[in-house]
Design an enzyme around this catalytic site. Structure first.
Site, PDB file in Angstrom:
ATOM      1  N   THR A  67      -5.817  44.867  35.518  1.00 19.48           N
ATOM      2  CA  THR A  67      -4.568  44.639  34.798  1.00 19.48           C
ATOM      3  C   THR A  67      -3.541  45.709  35.149  1.00 19.48           C
ATOM      4  OG1 THR A  67      -4.933  45.981  32.794  1.00 19.48           O
ATOM      5  CG2 THR A  67      -6.022  43.832  32.882  1.00 19.48           C
ATOM      6  N   ASP A  81       0.869  44.734  29.416  1.00 15.73           N
ATOM      7  CA  ASP A  81       1.547  45.891  28.848  1.00 15.73           C
ATOM      8  C   ASP A  81       0.702  46.304  27.647  1.00 15.73           C
ATOM      9  OD1 ASP A  81       3.085  47.699  27.441  1.00 15.73           O
ATOM     10  OD2 ASP A  81       4.924  46.521  27.514  1.00 15.73           O
ATOM     11  N   ASN A 109      -7.618  52.943  31.052  1.00 22.03           N
ATOM     12  CA  ASN A 109      -7.009  53.934  31.933  1.00 22.03           C
ATOM     13  C   ASN A 109      -5.491  54.009  31.810  1.00 22.03           C
ATOM     14  OD1 ASN A 109      -6.834  55.610  34.602  1.00 22.03           O
ATOM     15  ND2 ASN A 109      -5.571  53.800  34.975  1.00 22.03           N
ATOM     16  N   SER A 154      -9.560  59.979  29.187  1.00 20.78           N
ATOM     17  CA  SER A 154      -8.889  61.010  28.407  1.00 20.78           C
ATOM     18  C   SER A 154      -8.292  62.029  29.374  1.00 20.78           C
ATOM     19  CB  SER A 154      -9.890  61.645  27.428  1.00 20.78           C
ATOM     20  OG  SER A 154      -9.265  62.637  26.645  1.00 20.78           O
ATOM     21  N   TYR A 167       1.763  64.199  24.381  1.00 19.85           N
ATOM     22  CA  TYR A 167       0.687  63.746  25.264  1.00 19.85           C
ATOM     23  C   TYR A 167      -0.653  64.235  24.726  1.00 19.85           C
ATOM     24  CZ  TYR A 167      -2.298  63.374  29.386  1.00 19.85           C
ATOM     25  OH  TYR A 167      -3.331  63.076  30.247  1.00 19.85           O
ATOM     26  N   LYS A 185      -4.034  62.100  23.313  1.00 22.24           N
ATOM     27  CA  LYS A 185      -5.382  62.226  23.868  1.00 22.24           C
ATOM     28  C   LYS A 185      -6.358  62.821  22.838  1.00 22.24           C
ATOM     29  CE  LYS A 185      -4.578  60.564  27.981  1.00 22.24           C
ATOM     30  NZ  LYS A 185      -5.186  59.279  28.415  1.00 22.24           N
ATOM     31  N   THR A 218      -3.200  62.459  42.444  1.00 18.56           N
ATOM     32  CA  THR A 218      -2.596  61.136  42.353  1.00 18.56           C
ATOM     33  C   THR A 218      -1.092  61.329  42.173  1.00 18.56           C
ATOM     34  OG1 THR A 218      -2.703  60.980  39.938  1.00 18.56           O
ATOM     35  CG2 THR A 218      -4.679  60.309  41.181  1.00 18.56           C
TER      36      THR A 218
END
Length: 300
Positions: free
Chosen positions: A36, A58, A85, A140, A154, A158, A190
């Site tokens: 997705t 979404d 994720n 996480s 953020y 988490k 990444t």
């Protein structure tokens, strides 16, 4: 829990970064994939074949979550692994972040995984064969344990996800065979820091050369900083192998990615233990029985 080639993996945020690496690793291991992303076009790296289902999702939309899980079951007839994720970072001086941005951070990083988890639990218990169960992996972060300046919301998302996961995991009836894993990356090579972080303009009171956030921004802007970060493909293979081989080697509560995560967590734990011990007498003085121990959840 055993895994055959009919096992179905539902992965959010599969378009890039660690999510893309996990999706590839699961696909290359021969499993069926429900990948997705906000845009299905971003999933073009996956072939068009029966064992691949590409879905637009979404994760801030409860309706899309429900429909994507339903589509997965309709297509494959089962669900075995969920990888939560999808997410992004919100970076900025806390006073500079408006409520709308903070709320969207929680909707994406916390409420999205929560809603997917609740939907998956019902499928594991009521749609899959009795005792087949399933595995939920929450992506996480080392920032789900340790807080750094300039990332308050953020970290809040988490920390909340970790607390939620620890609690709901303890609610599971063993007969359901439902397992949970918190994946805890440190720095991963990444595009997360570049394209998956919303940066808020600096607050004038904090925008100084010596401020902690300024120092962090200087660090991550150095190309050499990423040289020691983890390879996302290596992390992905470790994750897939950990899930697949859990019958032979039970999964940990937290699976850490990257050597730097170990001293970061150990340092935080040691600091907390030192403070607990230093203030032990004062803490125990609050209790009528002083050193009474809480044994909830422990077998005598």
């Amino acid at each position: 829990m055993s895994f055959d080639k009919d096992s179905v993996w539902f992965i959010t945020g599969a378009s890039s970064g660690l999510g893309k690496s996990i999706t590839r690793a699961a696909y290359e291991s021969g499993y069926q994939i429900a990948a997705t992303a906000r845009s299905v076009r971003s999933l073009s790296y996956l072939p068009d074949e029966p064992r691949v289902l590409k879905l637009s999702l979404d994760v801030t939309s409860a309706e899309q979550i429900e429909s994507s899980l339903a589509a997965t079951v309709a297509h494959f007839g089962r669900l075995d692994v969920v990888i939560n994720n999808a997410g992004y970072g919100l970076r900025g001086d806390t006073e500079a972040v408006i409520d709308a941005d903070a709320l969207n951070q929680m909707e994406t990083n916390f409420w999205g995984p929560v809603r997917i988890t609740r939907g998956a639990l019902r499928i594991f218990r009521e749609v899959n064969a009795a005792g087949q169960g399933g595995t939920i992996v929450q992506i996480s972060s080392v920032g789900g344990w340790v807080g750094f300046p300039g990332n308050a919301y953020y970290h809040a998302s988490k920390f909340a996800l970790e607390g939620f996961t620890e609690s709901v995991a303890k609610e599971m009836d063993p007969a359901w065979n439902i397992k949970f894993l918190l994946a805890v990356p440190g720095g991963v090579r990444t595009n997360f820091a570049a394209t998956s972080v919303k940066a808020i303009p600096r607050h004038k009171a904090y925008d100084t050369p010596s401020s902690p956030l300024t120092q962090i921004l200087n660090y991550i802007s150095e190309p050499s900083a990423q040289e020691t970060w983890s390879d996302p493909d290596v992390c992905a293979r470790l994750l897939v192998n950990t899930v697949v081989n859990q019958k032979q080697r039970p999964m940990p509560t937290r699976l850490l990615f990257g050597a730097e995560t170990i001293p970061l967590l150990e340092s935080d734990m040691e600091k907390t233990l030192a403070e607990i011990r230093e203030w032990k007498a004062e803490t125990e003085s609050c209790s009528p029985r002083g050193g009474a121990q809480l044994n909830f959840g422990k077998k005598e």
